[in-house]
Scaffold this active site. Structure first.
Site, short mmCIF file in Angstrom:
data_model
loop_
_atom_site.label_atom_id
_atom_site.label_comp_id
_atom_site.label_asym_id
_atom_site.label_seq_id
_atom_site.Cartn_x
_atom_site.Cartn_y
_atom_site.Cartn_z
N ASP A 107 0.79 -1.24 0.00
CA ASP A 107 0.00 0.00 0.00
C ASP A 107 0.82 1.28 0.00
O ASP A 107 0.25 2.37 0.12
CB ASP A 107 -1.00 0.05 1.19
CG ASP A 107 -2.25 -0.75 0.90
OD1 ASP A 107 -2.47 -1.10 -0.28
OD2 ASP A 107 -3.01 -1.02 1.84
N LYS B 128 3.44 1.10 -4.88
CA LYS B 128 4.30 0.50 -5.91
C LYS B 128 3.59 0.38 -7.25
O LYS B 128 4.14 0.73 -8.30
CB LYS B 128 4.76 -0.90 -5.47
CG LYS B 128 5.59 -0.89 -4.19
CD LYS B 128 5.99 -2.30 -3.76
CE LYS B 128 4.83 -3.17 -3.34
NZ LYS B 128 4.13 -2.71 -2.11
N THR B 129 2.37 -0.14 -7.22
CA THR B 129 1.66 -0.37 -8.47
C THR B 129 1.22 0.95 -9.11
O THR B 129 1.34 1.13 -10.32
CB THR B 129 0.46 -1.30 -8.22
OG1 THR B 129 0.95 -2.50 -7.61
CG2 THR B 129 -0.25 -1.65 -9.51
N HIS C 44 3.81 -9.49 -0.35
CA HIS C 44 5.12 -9.64 0.28
C HIS C 44 5.72 -11.01 -0.02
O HIS C 44 6.91 -11.12 -0.34
CB HIS C 44 4.97 -9.43 1.79
CG HIS C 44 6.23 -9.62 2.55
ND1 HIS C 44 7.35 -8.83 2.33
CD2 HIS C 44 6.59 -10.52 3.50
CE1 HIS C 44 8.32 -9.23 3.13
NE2 HIS C 44 7.89 -10.25 3.85
P1 GDP Z 1 1.11 -1.11 -3.49
O1 GDP Z 1 0.44 -2.09 -2.59
O2 GDP Z 1 2.44 -0.67 -2.93
O3 GDP Z 1 1.22 -1.54 -4.92
O4 GDP Z 1 0.21 0.24 -3.46
P2 GDP Z 1 -0.88 0.76 -4.50
O5 GDP Z 1 -0.24 1.32 -5.72
O6 GDP Z 1 -1.92 -0.29 -4.70
O7 GDP Z 1 -1.49 2.00 -3.69
C1 GDP Z 1 -2.10 1.83 -2.42
C2 GDP Z 1 -3.03 3.00 -2.13
O8 GDP Z 1 -2.29 4.21 -2.03
C3 GDP Z 1 -4.07 3.23 -3.22
O9 GDP Z 1 -5.27 3.59 -2.61
C4 GDP Z 1 -3.49 4.38 -4.00
O10 GDP Z 1 -4.46 5.15 -4.66
C5 GDP Z 1 -2.80 5.18 -2.94
N1 GDP Z 1 -1.66 5.92 -3.50
C6 GDP Z 1 -0.70 5.44 -4.31
N2 GDP Z 1 0.17 6.40 -4.67
C7 GDP Z 1 -0.25 7.53 -4.06
C8 GDP Z 1 0.23 8.88 -4.03
O11 GDP Z 1 1.22 9.24 -4.66
N3 GDP Z 1 -0.48 9.77 -3.29
C9 GDP Z 1 -1.59 9.42 -2.60
N4 GDP Z 1 -2.18 10.36 -1.90
N5 GDP Z 1 -2.07 8.17 -2.58
C10 GDP Z 1 -1.43 7.24 -3.31
MG MG Z 2 0.69 -3.35 -5.74
#
Ligand code: GDP
Ligand code: MG
Length: 389
Positions: free
Chosen positions: A21, A24-25, A84
């Protein structure tokens, strides 16, 4: 004659890592979007990356998404993974050998447990270069972000990563087209270009290609195909065939990729090598072609093995000394006996140090990664820590 293959830019394998979260994606999607507007990528939306197909890499199922893009000077293949456990498996088996990684850390949340674990794993598997994306900077207090940055520098330094470039970005805002945050993604890509060097092993290391397939081409001779793992190869050079029985050498009389002739094959290329005076039966899948004297076959190794949990598709019960699964190393698989030394037993979910006696000699070296399988299940992911005999 055949068409010649044109190589334009150096190619690197990178990927995102970091706590769930932290974005990354979203960041991966944003990179392809920003570069697509400059002709350097095809935009891959979040949902396509996040619903990545499962991949059976070295016999282990991993959820992994591959995207590709180009900056002015480089071509990148980039991997992103949802969970993970996918990172742990991917990094231990080397499903994607990363030349460098983008560590994604939410500037709003700071270092979290998987941030630490991924940094530790990256160091253990030999990822030499890391760039930090301090993501979610759109909603973060700049002074608190300074503190996150300090803590990160300390964590990275503990694992031998010095002077790491850190860029404040917002994947989400960049995806929405906000110019300030689009610029932040460009700054991140510049940092990746500047701080993750083209790996030396690619070209300067001694040639090595695991044998995938052996064919007879009428009128030409025996052709061996595979992905070049390291080094380069040209017509007229000699290679040694290593693994299974006695090694022998042969002269390369043709180098091709996808039906086109190449002046030189390089690490990362899928190559077909024509070998002079070699009969088809003399070469087998599972052997390697190597620069003479640079690879050797062995039967005893020391290894670090992670045992997959039942939830990850692995065993539900412990293993003990005397355990005899199948070992998948590069393009070969071979039975082997595990000796756990002083440890009486090892449970799924644990990482153990073991000695392994392979059923026949295989070309192995320190750092080589492998999968452990049993009855159709992948039960472990390992790395060779020493070659014993
Ligand atoms: P991952 O699990 O690392 O791949 O994370 P995700 O890309 O799925 O993002 C997790 C959450 O964080 C989602 O609700 C995204 O919309 C939010 N998010 C991702 N990048 C940003 C950002 O740059 N700013 C904000 N405010 N929220 C973000
Ligand atoms: Mg992801």
């Amino acid at each position: 004659g055949k068409q010649a293959y044109v190589r334009s830019k150096p190619h690197l394998n990178i990927g995102t890592m970091g706590h769930v979260d932290h974005g990354k994606t979203t960041l991966t999607a944003a990179i392809t979007k920003v570069l697509s507007e400059r002709g350097g990528a095809k935009y891959v939306p979040f949902a396509r990356i996040d619903r990545a197909p499962e991949e059976a890499a070295r016999g282990i199922t991993i959820n992994i998404a591959h995207v590709e893009y180009e900056t002015a000077g480089r071509h990148y293949a980039h991997v992103d993974m949802p969970g993970h456990a996918d990172y742990v498996k991917n990094m231990i088996t080397g499903a994607a050998q990363l030349d460098g990684a983008i560590l994604v850390v939410s500037a709003q949340d700071g270092i979290m447990p998987q941030t630490r674990e991924h940094v530790l794993l990256a160091r253990r598997v030999g990822v030499e270069h890391v760039v930090v994306a301090l993501n979610k900077a759109d909603g973060a207090d700049p002074e608190l972000t300074d503190l996150v940055e300090l803590e990160l520098r300390e964590l990275l330094a503990e694992h031998g990563y010095q002077d790491v470039a850190m860029v404040r970005v917002s994947g989400l805002r960049a995806l929405e087209g906000d110019p300030e945050w689009v610029a932040s993604i460009e700054a991140l890509l510049q940092a990746v270009d500047d701080n993750i060097p083209v790996p030396e092993r690619y070209l300067d290391a001694p040639f090595l290609m695991p044998v995938e397939n052996v064919l007879t081409v009428t009128g030409r001779g025996t052709v061996v195909t595979g992905a070049i793992e390291r080094g380069t190869i040209r017509v007229g050079e000699t290679v040694e065939v290593v693994g299974h029985g006695e090694g022998f050498t042969a002269v390369v009389t043709g180098v091709e990729t996808f039906g086109k002739t190449m002046e030189r094959g390089e690490a990362g290329d899928n190559a077909a090598l024509l070998l002079r005076g070699v009969r088809r039966e003399q070469v087998r899948r599972g052997q390697v072609l190597a620069a003479p004297g640079t690879a050797s076959a062995h039967r005893r190794i020391a290894a670090r093995i992670y045992l997959l949990t039942a939830a990850e598709g692995g065993r539900s019960t412990a293993v003990t000394t005397g355990y005899r699964p199948q070992f998948y190393l590069r393009t070969t698989d071979v039975p082997g006996r595990v000796d756990l030394g002083d440890a009486a037993l090892a449970l799924p979910g644990e990482t153990v140090e073991a000695t392994v006696e392979l059923g026949r000699p295989v070309a192995v070296e320190t750092g080589l990664t492998f999968a452990v399988r049993e009855g159709g299940l992948t039960v472990g992911a390992g790395t060779v820590t020493a070659v014993l005999e």
